[in-house]
Write a protein that holds these residues in place. Sequence first.
Motif, short mmCIF file in Angstrom:
data_model
loop_
_atom_site.label_atom_id
_atom_site.label_comp_id
_atom_site.label_asym_id
_atom_site.label_seq_id
_atom_site.Cartn_x
_atom_site.Cartn_y
_atom_site.Cartn_z
N GLY A 269 2.03 17.57 -13.40
CA GLY A 269 2.22 17.49 -14.84
C GLY A 269 2.91 16.21 -15.25
N PRO A 270 2.96 15.92 -16.55
CA PRO A 270 3.52 14.65 -17.02
C PRO A 270 4.99 14.45 -16.65
N GLN A 271 5.79 15.51 -16.66
CA GLN A 271 7.20 15.33 -16.32
C GLN A 271 7.38 14.97 -14.85
N MET A 272 6.62 15.60 -13.96
CA MET A 272 6.73 15.29 -12.54
C MET A 272 6.25 13.87 -12.28
N ARG A 273 5.22 13.44 -12.97
CA ARG A 273 4.75 12.06 -12.81
C ARG A 273 5.84 11.08 -13.25
N GLU A 274 6.54 11.42 -14.34
CA GLU A 274 7.61 10.55 -14.83
C GLU A 274 8.77 10.52 -13.82
N ILE A 275 9.11 11.66 -13.26
CA ILE A 275 10.19 11.72 -12.27
C ILE A 275 9.85 10.87 -11.05
N THR A 276 8.61 10.98 -10.58
CA THR A 276 8.20 10.20 -9.41
C THR A 276 8.29 8.71 -9.71
N ARG A 277 7.79 8.28 -10.87
CA ARG A 277 7.89 6.87 -11.24
C ARG A 277 9.35 6.42 -11.29
N HIS A 278 10.19 7.27 -11.88
CA HIS A 278 11.62 6.95 -12.00
C HIS A 278 12.24 6.72 -10.62
N MET A 279 11.92 7.59 -9.66
CA MET A 279 12.51 7.47 -8.33
C MET A 279 11.95 6.26 -7.57
N VAL A 280 10.66 6.03 -7.69
CA VAL A 280 10.05 4.90 -7.00
C VAL A 280 10.59 3.58 -7.54
N ALA B 257 0.83 -1.21 0.00
CA ALA B 257 0.00 0.00 0.00
C ALA B 257 0.86 1.26 0.00
N VAL B 258 1.99 1.21 0.72
CA VAL B 258 2.93 2.34 0.70
C VAL B 258 3.43 2.57 -0.73
N GLU B 259 3.79 1.50 -1.42
CA GLU B 259 4.27 1.63 -2.80
C GLU B 259 3.21 2.27 -3.69
N ARG B 260 1.96 1.89 -3.50
CA ARG B 260 0.88 2.50 -4.30
C ARG B 260 0.77 3.99 -4.00
N GLU B 261 0.88 4.34 -2.71
CA GLU B 261 0.82 5.76 -2.34
C GLU B 261 1.96 6.54 -2.99
N LEU B 262 3.14 5.95 -3.02
CA LEU B 262 4.30 6.63 -3.62
C LEU B 262 4.08 6.85 -5.11
N ARG B 263 3.57 5.82 -5.78
CA ARG B 263 3.36 5.92 -7.23
C ARG B 263 2.29 6.95 -7.57
N GLN B 264 1.34 7.12 -6.67
CA GLN B 264 0.23 8.04 -6.92
C GLN B 264 0.50 9.46 -6.41
N ALA C 217 3.54 6.46 6.77
CA ALA C 217 4.74 5.76 6.32
C ALA C 217 5.15 6.21 4.93
N ALA C 218 4.16 6.38 4.05
CA ALA C 218 4.45 6.84 2.69
C ALA C 218 5.00 8.26 2.69
N ALA C 219 4.44 9.11 3.55
CA ALA C 219 4.93 10.50 3.64
C ALA C 219 6.39 10.52 4.07
N ALA C 220 6.75 9.62 5.00
CA ALA C 220 8.16 9.55 5.44
C ALA C 220 9.07 9.20 4.27
N GLU C 221 8.64 8.25 3.44
CA GLU C 221 9.48 7.88 2.30
C GLU C 221 9.52 9.00 1.26
N LEU C 222 8.45 9.74 1.08
CA LEU C 222 8.47 10.88 0.15
C LEU C 222 9.45 11.95 0.62
N ILE C 223 9.49 12.18 1.93
CA ILE C 223 10.47 13.13 2.46
C ILE C 223 11.88 12.63 2.15
N HIS C 224 12.10 11.34 2.36
CA HIS C 224 13.41 10.76 2.05
C HIS C 224 13.75 10.93 0.57
N MET C 225 12.79 10.65 -0.31
CA MET C 225 13.02 10.81 -1.75
C MET C 225 13.36 12.26 -2.09
N ALA C 226 12.68 13.19 -1.44
CA ALA C 226 12.96 14.61 -1.68
C ALA C 226 14.39 14.96 -1.30
#
Length: 324
Positions: free
Chosen positions: A30-41, A17-24, A71-80
């Motif tokens: 915009g399309p580039q930010m969506r691509e960047i997020t997918r790339h990092m995940v 479920a955390v992985e789904r939250e990260l992907r979403q 938990a997903a928010a924590a990983e997003l902070i880490h990714m940032a």
Amino acid sequence: MQVVERVLADLGPYLEAVERELRQASDDSGPQMREITRHMVEAGGKRLRPILTLLSARVFGEDLEKTVPIAAAAELIHMATLAHDDVIDEATTRRGALTVNSRWDNHTAVLAGDVLLARALVMLVDHGSPAIVRIMADMIRRMCDGEIEQKASLNRLDQTEADYFDRIEKKTALFFAACCESGALHQGAEPHHVRALAEYGRDIGMAFQVVDDLLDVSGEAEVVGKPTGNDLAAGVITLPVLYLLRQDGEAGRRARELLREAPYTRAQIDEVLALVRQNGAVEYSRKVAEDFARRAREHLLELPASPGRDMLADVAYELLRRVY
């Protein structure tokens, strides 16, 4: 069953479920930010911060669905922070994939990190509490302060162990503490239990960073696919090197001579690494990591017995396995 398998078996649906939250997380961008997020995940990672958040919640309840966004928010902070760190470090790859700044550019990487950080804070506001938002925001502030202190300390041979511990606490350990504290708070834990888990997370974070720094000098880094000496090449003086520098004998004198003037050549770095391995610095640093991990496990004794507590204790042992 090994520690990793046990944790995955217990937390599997929630980590999915955390992985789904990260992907979403950037679905409304915009399309580039969506691509960047997918790339990092898709680049993967240990997901240690979501695991610590969920295991800390697991001490006080079995239904962790409501804690997944935290938990997903924590990983997003880490990714940032990774997106920003790679710009600062001029890194081109991470986990075998191109960094955001390499695949796109520095400007895009900085803004992408900002987007992920803002998304994480929105998730914390929507699904957490003012206390959890404050914990995470204060941790981010202190992490940035630690990064500034590290930059100011580059190539400085006069820094002390206290300086080093203060820096890694801010840059790494307080994030682990914030994850544990937030997971416990989100499940309604008593204040003294929340404090115990925060202390556990802090000590686990300290052990984790000492081990990470040890792998960079010990020659064992090849096992995990990273070359040794990266920290030294960047001017970051870590605990094993500090131990060597304060020695009065020939090894310490030679190390101080080699590191007197930066930048360092590959030959200088390799000679210092050899001195580190030959003069007790590896054993000393390993003992420091063991002491932090032991203290972390002692904090767990203040918690009620539960599968979550047992797995948190196992995590402390597992971190040390990386240096044996």
